[in-house]
Design a protein around this motif. Structure first.
Motif, PDB file in Angstrom:
ATOM      1  N   ARG A 231      69.884  33.950  50.185  1.00 52.01           N
ATOM      2  CA  ARG A 231      69.604  32.977  51.178  1.00 52.01           C
ATOM      3  C   ARG A 231      70.947  32.675  51.866  1.00 52.01           C
ATOM      4  NH1 ARG A 231      69.387  27.344  51.167  1.00 52.01           N
ATOM      5  NH2 ARG A 231      68.076  26.288  52.794  1.00 52.01           N
ATOM      6  N   ILE A 232      70.987  32.314  52.981  1.00 59.10           N
ATOM      7  CA  ILE A 232      72.206  31.824  53.549  1.00 59.10           C
ATOM      8  C   ILE A 232      71.789  30.894  54.678  1.00 59.10           C
ATOM      9  CG2 ILE A 232      74.356  32.043  55.050  1.00 59.10           C
ATOM     10  CD1 ILE A 232      74.862  34.812  53.838  1.00 59.10           C
ATOM     11  N   GLU A 233      72.253  29.670  54.812  1.00 60.57           N
ATOM     12  CA  GLU A 233      71.961  28.487  55.751  1.00 60.57           C
ATOM     13  C   GLU A 233      73.238  28.305  56.384  1.00 60.57           C
ATOM     14  OE1 GLU A 233      69.387  25.034  55.357  1.00 60.57           O
ATOM     15  OE2 GLU A 233      71.393  24.170  55.446  1.00 60.57           O
ATOM     16  N   LEU A 234      73.114  28.251  57.717  1.00 62.65           N
ATOM     17  CA  LEU A 234      74.423  28.166  58.474  1.00 62.65           C
ATOM     18  C   LEU A 234      74.368  27.075  59.584  1.00 62.65           C
ATOM     19  CD1 LEU A 234      73.729  31.681  58.645  1.00 62.65           C
ATOM     20  CD2 LEU A 234      76.314  31.559  58.778  1.00 62.65           C
ATOM     21  N   MET A 235      75.091  26.210  59.603  1.00 63.06           N
ATOM     22  CA  MET A 235      75.196  25.330  60.695  1.00 63.06           C
ATOM     23  C   MET A 235      76.535  25.083  61.363  1.00 63.06           C
ATOM     24  SD  MET A 235      72.881  22.161  59.309  1.00 63.06           S
ATOM     25  CE  MET A 235      71.226  22.036  58.869  1.00 63.06           C
ATOM     26  N   PRO A 236      76.717  24.760  62.774  1.00 59.23           N
ATOM     27  CA  PRO A 236      78.000  24.438  63.162  1.00 59.23           C
ATOM     28  C   PRO A 236      78.399  23.082  62.541  1.00 59.23           C
ATOM     29  CG  PRO A 236      76.225  23.763  64.810  1.00 59.23           C
ATOM     30  CD  PRO A 236      75.710  24.528  63.557  1.00 59.23           C
ATOM     31  N   VAL A 237      79.683  22.870  62.393  1.00 56.48           N
ATOM     32  CA  VAL A 237      80.130  21.617  61.844  1.00 56.48           C
ATOM     33  C   VAL A 237      79.689  20.284  62.532  1.00 56.48           C
ATOM     34  CG1 VAL A 237      82.359  20.284  61.146  1.00 56.48           C
ATOM     35  CG2 VAL A 237      82.309  22.722  61.038  1.00 56.48           C
ATOM     36  N   SER A 238      79.532  20.481  63.893  1.00 55.61           N
ATOM     37  CA  SER A 238      78.918  19.182  64.520  1.00 55.61           C
ATOM     38  C   SER A 238      77.400  18.904  64.104  1.00 55.61           C
ATOM     39  CB  SER A 238      78.907  19.334  66.032  1.00 55.61           C
ATOM     40  OG  SER A 238      78.131  20.814  66.375  1.00 55.61           O
ATOM     41  N   GLN A 239      76.656  19.859  63.322  1.00 59.44           N
ATOM     42  CA  GLN A 239      75.364  19.787  63.040  1.00 59.44           C
ATOM     43  C   GLN A 239      75.098  19.345  61.644  1.00 59.44           C
ATOM     44  OE1 GLN A 239      72.677  23.119  63.493  1.00 59.44           O
ATOM     45  NE2 GLN A 239      71.018  21.842  63.982  1.00 59.44           N
ATOM     46  N   SER A 240      74.191  18.224  61.324  1.00 63.75           N
ATOM     47  CA  SER A 240      73.879  18.099  60.097  1.00 63.75           C
ATOM     48  C   SER A 240      72.519  17.581  59.893  1.00 63.75           C
ATOM     49  CB  SER A 240      74.800  16.987  59.205  1.00 63.75           C
ATOM     50  OG  SER A 240      74.846  15.640  60.247  1.00 63.75           O
ATOM     51  N   VAL A 241      72.049  17.517  58.809  1.00 60.23           N
ATOM     52  CA  VAL A 241      70.647  17.191  58.536  1.00 60.23           C
ATOM     53  C   VAL A 241      70.640  15.546  58.797  1.00 60.23           C
ATOM     54  CG1 VAL A 241      68.585  17.062  57.008  1.00 60.23           C
ATOM     55  CG2 VAL A 241      70.220  18.910  56.892  1.00 60.23           C
ATOM     56  N   ALA A 242      69.290  14.934  59.512  1.00 55.72           N
ATOM     57  CA  ALA A 242      69.251  13.674  59.883  1.00 55.72           C
ATOM     58  C   ALA A 242      68.585  12.872  58.990  1.00 55.72           C
ATOM     59  CB  ALA A 242      68.817  13.313  61.262  1.00 55.72           C
ATOM     60  N   GLY A 243      68.512  11.843  58.820  1.00 53.35           N
ATOM     61  CA  GLY A 243      67.543  10.906  57.924  1.00 53.35           C
ATOM     62  C   GLY A 243      66.097  10.893  58.143  1.00 53.35           C
ATOM     63  N   PHE A 244      65.384  10.115  57.587  1.00 54.85           N
ATOM     64  CA  PHE A 244      64.043  10.179  57.632  1.00 54.85           C
ATOM     65  C   PHE A 244      63.737   9.128  58.970  1.00 54.85           C
ATOM     66  CE2 PHE A 244      63.603  11.394  53.309  1.00 54.85           C
ATOM     67  CZ  PHE A 244      62.862  12.265  53.345  1.00 54.85           C
ATOM     68  N   GLN A 245      62.596   9.436  59.896  1.00 52.62           N
ATOM     69  CA  GLN A 245      62.473   8.594  60.743  1.00 52.62           C
ATOM     70  C   GLN A 245      61.201   7.633  60.433  1.00 52.62           C
ATOM     71  OE1 GLN A 245      60.944  10.750  64.515  1.00 52.62           O
ATOM     72  NE2 GLN A 245      59.609  12.237  62.940  1.00 52.62           N
ATOM     73  N   VAL A 246      61.382   6.195  60.912  1.00 49.81           N
ATOM     74  CA  VAL A 246      60.331   5.506  60.271  1.00 49.81           C
ATOM     75  C   VAL A 246      59.741   4.824  61.627  1.00 49.81           C
ATOM     76  CG1 VAL A 246      59.957   3.162  59.185  1.00 49.81           C
ATOM     77  CG2 VAL A 246      61.789   4.855  58.340  1.00 49.81           C
ATOM     78  N   ALA A 247      58.281   4.635  61.823  1.00 41.97           N
ATOM     79  CA  ALA A 247      57.878   3.942  62.728  1.00 41.97           C
ATOM     80  C   ALA A 247      57.452   2.519  62.199  1.00 41.97           C
ATOM     81  CB  ALA A 247      56.456   4.663  62.987  1.00 41.97           C
ATOM     82  N   ARG A 248      57.686   1.543  63.086  1.00 40.14           N
ATOM     83  CA  ARG A 248      57.874   0.167  62.539  1.00 40.14           C
ATOM     84  C   ARG A 248      56.766  -0.510  63.421  1.00 40.14           C
ATOM     85  NH1 ARG A 248      61.829  -0.596  58.948  1.00 40.14           N
ATOM     86  NH2 ARG A 248      63.691   0.786  59.319  1.00 40.14           N
TER      87      ARG A 248
END
Length: 250
Positions: A231-248
């Motif tokens: 398996r290979i996962e590739l992203m541009p350097v400018s992209q990364s995994v964001a945090g969880f979203q929370v509905a308040r």
């Protein structure tokens, strides 16, 4: 090392870039896609001695069987299958999505992929070849609007792992390639032809290119036959995994 590669979705983006990359290294290409004029242009560019074009919709199982069963001798010994054909449709939440879009994604990204794979497995086993499945970071990382598209790509990733298990001892290699942001026609198609939306998505992000992924595919395919890249996962350097979203609550 050279051989023959069977590419689905070779008329644009990563598929077309892969055809050029492998052809440039002396490989024979079976190039399939729905748009004849683009296949003709690829043949004109790379040469009929290197490219065998097939107008093919991967959602048509009978057409897949005919195409693979009718491969001419110079192109029949397929060493690598690149399952690249796929699409995303729609960007809205599940509750507002078009069910027909969901079905088209499933038919293309899942049913089409497994049908092509099953049809070529006898040849790939005989040739001790390789299967490269184009998945996505969406297989692992959920995001709003990803719904069925992400689900289809999760299938591709898991199917790749299960193929590895089933093909144990055959010499066939299987890799799941999981790119993030790549600037191709992907977003134009996803948004129903909205070029402005595509331009806005990629503007200033320095995304990966189809050629970047094609280089990766070529590297995987040309590794020694005793080595499997799972398996290979590739992203541009400018992209990364964001945090969880929370509905308040208000």
């Amino acid at each position: 090392m050279t051989g023959t590669i069977f590419i689905t979705g070779a008329t644009a983006g990563i598929g077309a870039a892969a055809a050029r990359r492998f052809a440039g290294a002396g490989w024979k290409i079976v190039a399939t896609g729905r748009r004849r004029e683009r296949l003709d242009a690829l043949v004109a560019e790379l040469g009929a001695e290197q490219v065998h074009p097939i107008v093919l919709d991967v959602t048509d199982g009978a057409a897949i069987e005919r195409a693979i069963g009718g491969l001419p001798a110079p192109f029949g010994d397929v060493d690598v299958l690149l399952n690249n054909a796929g699409l995303a449709l729609g960007t809205g939440p599940a509750q507002e999505s078009d069910l027909d879009h969901w079905r088209r994604m499933i038919d293309t990204n899942i049913t089409g992929l497994v049908t092509v794979t099953r049809a070529l497995l006898p040849t790939l086993i005989r040739r001790k070849g390789a299967i490269l499945n184009l998945s996505s970071t969406a297989a692992t990382h959920a995001y709003p609007g990803g719904n069925v598209y992400g689900g289809t790509k999760a299938f591709v990733s898991q199917f790749s792992r299960n193929l590895r298990s089933d093909l144990h001892g055959t010499g066939v290699r299987v890799t799941s390639i999981e790119p993030g942001m790549v600037e191709t026609e992907f977003t134009v198609i996803r948004t129903g032809g909205d070029q402005a939306a595509s331009d806005a998505l990629y503007r200033g992000s320095n995304p990966m290119t189809a050629e970047d992924i094609a280089d990766t595919l070529f590297w995987v395919a040309t590794q020694p036959p005793h080595l499997n890249v799972n398996r290979i996962e590739l992203m541009p350097v400018s992209q990364s995994v964001a945090g969880f979203q929370v509905a308040r609550e208000a």
